[in-house]
Design an enzyme around this catalytic site. Sequence first.
Site, PDB file in Angstrom:
ATOM      1  N   CYS A  67       0.825  -1.211   0.000  1.00 25.58           N
ATOM      2  CA  CYS A  67       0.000   0.000   0.000  1.00 25.58           C
ATOM      3  C   CYS A  67       0.859   1.262   0.000  1.00 25.58           C
ATOM      4  CB  CYS A  67      -0.912   0.024   1.221  1.00 25.58           C
ATOM      5  SG  CYS A  67      -1.424  -1.599   1.803  1.00 25.58           S
ATOM      6  N   ASP A  99      -1.872  -2.172   7.750  1.00 24.55           N
ATOM      7  CA  ASP A  99      -3.046  -2.752   8.395  1.00 24.55           C
ATOM      8  C   ASP A  99      -3.128  -4.256   8.189  1.00 24.55           C
ATOM      9  OD1 ASP A  99      -4.093   0.035   8.860  1.00 24.55           O
ATOM     10  OD2 ASP A  99      -5.773  -1.205   9.493  1.00 24.55           O
ATOM     11  N   CYS A 140      -2.051   3.215   2.941  1.00 26.67           N
ATOM     12  CA  CYS A 140      -2.788   2.214   3.718  1.00 26.67           C
ATOM     13  C   CYS A 140      -3.903   2.892   4.539  1.00 26.67           C
ATOM     14  CB  CYS A 140      -1.807   1.474   4.613  1.00 26.67           C
ATOM     15  SG  CYS A 140      -2.352  -0.148   5.142  1.00 26.67           S
ATOM     16  N   ASP A 141      -4.748   2.068   5.139  1.00 24.82           N
ATOM     17  CA  ASP A 141      -6.006   2.547   5.717  1.00 24.82           C
ATOM     18  C   ASP A 141      -5.917   3.823   6.559  1.00 24.82           C
ATOM     19  OD1 ASP A 141      -6.597   0.055   4.752  1.00 24.82           O
ATOM     20  OD2 ASP A 141      -7.568  -0.657   6.566  1.00 24.82           O
ATOM     21  N   CYS A 222      -5.473  -2.242  -0.533  1.00 25.23           N
ATOM     22  CA  CYS A 222      -6.324  -3.429  -0.729  1.00 25.23           C
ATOM     23  C   CYS A 222      -7.478  -3.107  -1.679  1.00 25.23           C
ATOM     24  CB  CYS A 222      -6.841  -3.918   0.604  1.00 25.23           C
ATOM     25  SG  CYS A 222      -5.520  -4.528   1.655  1.00 25.23           S
ATOM     26  N   GLU A 475      -7.960  -4.978  14.412  1.00 27.45           N
ATOM     27  CA  GLU A 475      -9.016  -5.477  13.526  1.00 27.45           C
ATOM     28  C   GLU A 475      -9.126  -6.992  13.649  1.00 27.45           C
ATOM     29  OE1 GLU A 475      -8.025  -4.099   9.644  1.00 27.45           O
ATOM     30  OE2 GLU A 475      -8.864  -2.112  10.007  1.00 27.45           O
ATOM     31  N   SER A 502     -11.658  -5.276   9.639  1.00 28.70           N
ATOM     32  CA  SER A 502     -11.083  -4.801   8.382  1.00 28.70           C
ATOM     33  C   SER A 502     -12.211  -4.557   7.396  1.00 28.70           C
ATOM     34  CB  SER A 502     -10.142  -5.857   7.819  1.00 28.70           C
ATOM     35  OG  SER A 502      -9.952  -5.633   6.441  1.00 28.70           O
TER      36      SER A 502
HETATM   37 FE1  FES Z   1      -2.998  -1.451   3.419  1.00 24.81          FE
HETATM   38 FE2  FES Z   1      -5.222  -2.977   3.204  1.00 24.81          FE
HETATM   39  S1  FES Z   1      -3.378  -3.432   4.295  1.00 24.81           S
HETATM   40  S2  FES Z   1      -4.849  -0.973   2.425  1.00 24.81           S
END
Ligand code: FES
Length: 586
Positions: A67, A99, A140-141, A222, A475, A502
């Site tokens: 990511c 994540d 990432c998230d 993701c 998560e 997640s």
């Molecule tokens: Fe980074 Fe899902 S682990 S966006």
Amino acid sequence: MSVDIHPVPRSSSSGEAPVLNKYSRLLTQNVAMGGARAMLYASGMKHEDMSKPQIGISAVWWEGNPCNNHLDDLAKKVKEGCELEGLVGLQHATVGVSDGITQGNQGMSYSLPSRDLIADSIEMIVNAQSHDGNISLPGCDKNMPGVFMAAMRHNKPTVIIYGGTIQAGARTVDCPALGAKAGDPISIGDAFEQRGAFEVGTITEVEMEDVIRHSCPGSGGCGGMFTANTMSTALELLGMSLPGGATIPAVYPEKQQECLRAAKAMRNLLEKDIKPSDIITKASFENAIAVITILGGSTNSVLHLLAMARSAGIELTVDDFTRIGRRTPVLGNLKPSGDYVFEDLHKIGGIPAVLKYILANTDLLDGSQLTVTGKTLAENVADAPTLDFTTQNVIYPLSKPVKATGHLCILKGNLAPESAVSKITGKEGTQFHGTAICFDKEDDFYPALASGRIREGMAVIIRYQGPRGGPGMPEQLGPTGAIVGAGLGKGKVCLITDGRFSGASRGFIIGHVSPEAAVGGPIALVEDGDEIHIDAEKCTIDVGVDDATLEARRAKWTPPKPKHTRGVLYRYARDVKSAHLGAYTD
Ligand code: FES
């Protein structure tokens, strides 16, 4: 004393050109700051650069996570764009964690705490270094809410470039037990779900490893409507990203072009003195919630948007999600509940095509909201592609929605007196009545699943996973994936936690239960065999135990010892607020 070392345009009421370097000039045009200028010369700036606006380029970059591992390259492209626009781009990286990797490793969950740390670090460098603006590159998230929160704090012209979605992976071997063939598309959610299928003997180790090795084919967040893509959608709706930026895959040349466009947009923002506080309103948050709902976005968006609104000084509560969800349909046929990934959405026109359709046919959105282009949402998408419902199945028409009302359901009841968050697509039903089986640690859950102790009709409660208790709300992607993999999905088993899920999770899942167990919330008082009742139509979540019994249990309950006595997680657990409020620390 302040003198002009390098003449630059001045703003004035007489219509002269505006000052674009109003912060950096405090260093570059101030005779008292010779030491600072010496440092800037030594950093590579030239004499002619001293009169140019300085733009911080904040990449949440590090290696070891798809990511984020490409964001340094994108940041260099932004720097190139800044030079073309007569701006000085100054790159820096911020801390970040994956994540997909860091949910409770060795008992430590740094993921959610990283959101606030990212905000802290960008706020710090942008203000401390007297930057005139900021272009952030999250991946990432937690990166997206983190960079947004920083923008609201420093409140200097800002453009946010999402690092982009990953492309779908593909199996290389058949998996007869799951009816899957080599070449079938897969994503990170499949990789997590392999564990349960393997644990109960449904698939072989070769089939499991094939999915693990091929579900993530390269750089990008993701790929489904998981949290990163949900939050990139939010940023585009909030007006902080360029039109179309939310869905451009990380490896597409368009993403590089977006970096150059961002620098051009920054120049415009500086010239017009458009700051984040000029763009962000309650209506822009409502737009974001509406489109997250339309696309079937992640439960994590509730947590993040609450914290982001707080950073913007805007009052947003969980009840706003309920209000908007009641009038907003789900149209996105996107993973984890649907069939497509974000790249597929991009191919049919991305968020602009969705906005154009929704603006033309409903009053669900306020198209008059300002964006970083200097234009409104509606102006931005006027020339967007038109969705063709005869040739694509990624977005359903309003006349035939995936679900007539929103999927993000805020539940309240004696199990969650503040609130809990669930994602109810309707595919698993809207009600669950079962008996509780409780785990104080996620690790205790897997042996119970493997030994057959978890059966249809059970409400699996994984607690002490909240903002303070986790700490950091790890998560529960592993348990949700394992439940689906073990054939207990589709509402056969319900999972309830004071942690998070997640965006890749699916099934009958309830998270963010507040107050959390670590502060004595009722979820800490549930015992194995208690009846659990959830009604997503009525938005209720209750344990079938009377108040007197709960109080008797509370009298015997003792708070857990802090898991950490020093460092980031200690400070986080000390400062963090309830998930009901967004689990903010500022
Ligand atoms: Fe980074 Fe899902 S682990 S966006």
